[in-house]
Design a protein around this motif. Sequence first.
Motif, mmCIF file in Angstrom:
data_model
loop_
_atom_site.group_PDB
_atom_site.id
_atom_site.type_symbol
_atom_site.label_atom_id
_atom_site.label_comp_id
_atom_site.label_asym_id
_atom_site.label_seq_id
_atom_site.Cartn_x
_atom_site.Cartn_y
_atom_site.Cartn_z
ATOM 1 N N ASN A 50 0.840 -1.197 0.000
ATOM 2 C CA ASN A 50 0.000 0.000 0.000
ATOM 3 C C ASN A 50 0.879 1.252 0.000
ATOM 4 O O ASN A 50 1.970 1.251 -0.556
ATOM 5 N N THR A 90 -6.187 -2.160 0.037
ATOM 6 C CA THR A 90 -6.572 -3.138 1.057
ATOM 7 C C THR A 90 -6.173 -4.522 0.564
ATOM 8 O O THR A 90 -5.747 -4.689 -0.584
ATOM 9 N N THR A 91 -6.322 -5.510 1.402
ATOM 10 C CA THR A 91 -6.002 -6.874 0.965
ATOM 11 C C THR A 91 -6.953 -7.321 -0.142
ATOM 12 O O THR A 91 -6.549 -8.038 -1.061
ATOM 13 N N ASN A 116 -4.354 -0.992 5.972
ATOM 14 C CA ASN A 116 -5.589 -0.254 5.690
ATOM 15 C C ASN A 116 -6.828 -1.039 6.130
ATOM 16 O O ASN A 116 -7.834 -0.441 6.520
ATOM 17 N N ASP A 117 -6.736 -2.361 6.060
ATOM 18 C CA ASP A 117 -7.841 -3.176 6.582
ATOM 19 C C ASP A 117 -8.046 -2.879 8.068
ATOM 20 O O ASP A 117 -9.167 -2.673 8.534
ATOM 21 N N ARG A 120 -9.500 0.457 8.954
ATOM 22 C CA ARG A 120 -10.923 0.561 8.597
ATOM 23 C C ARG A 120 -11.794 -0.412 9.395
ATOM 24 O O ARG A 120 -13.010 -0.434 9.236
ATOM 25 N N THR A 127 -9.480 -10.256 6.172
ATOM 26 C CA THR A 127 -8.088 -9.876 5.922
ATOM 27 C C THR A 127 -7.199 -11.108 5.836
ATOM 28 O O THR A 127 -6.359 -11.228 4.928
#
Length: 229
Positions: A50, A90-91, A116-117, A120, A127
């Motif tokens: 990311n 994200t993943t 980022n997962d 959030r 994930t």
Amino acid sequence: MKTYFQSFFLILALTTFSCNSSKEEKTDTTQEIETASKPVSKKLILFFGNSLSAGYGIDEDDAFPGLVAARIDSLELDYRVINGGLSGETTASGLSRLDWFLEEEPALFVLELGGNDGLRGIDLSETKKNLKSIIQLVRSKYPETNIVLAGMQIPPNMGQEYTENFKKLYPEVAQEEDVTLIPFLLEGVAGDPDLNLPDGIHPTEEGHLIVFETIWPYIEKMIYENYED
């Protein structure tokens, strides 16, 4: 008359020899040029992540993948680096775009996703499933690729239980998928305002230097293990 024909054939023979020699010389020269211009194939190191990999807020060359590339060049190793980092990744979105990066076999695949997962509050089972799917996709296409999983941790914004389980997720994936784990990519950087941009999340140039020092021993070890093989 006999002398005339002898002279004629002698001249013809010399002319033919001269043309053939020029043709052979031209062919040899062409082959040399083609050989010289043929690109040297180097093994690929792919960073797939990311904004941390992408070097958010700084020059990409100063992000840790760029620093790895610079070290490799300075050591004249037979490797090259592609930075597949994308801000906001994200993943799930990483999994969806992975095929595009697998057109060429990577000798080393560094997976840096999940942060980022966590920020959030995405369900950890999702994930974990996505990280495992990314690893499995790389391995199914290129069984010989060495895979490194960069561990991540998050602030306790989502609650202590979520934060602790997030931290445990990476060792679990690494063990279950039998890949090399970097326990915490931002070791010595996270939480230090002097090493992070004002957002408190993304490292400064100095921060990326520390991240590079964290990740380089894993890269170096795999490179020299490949040379031994």
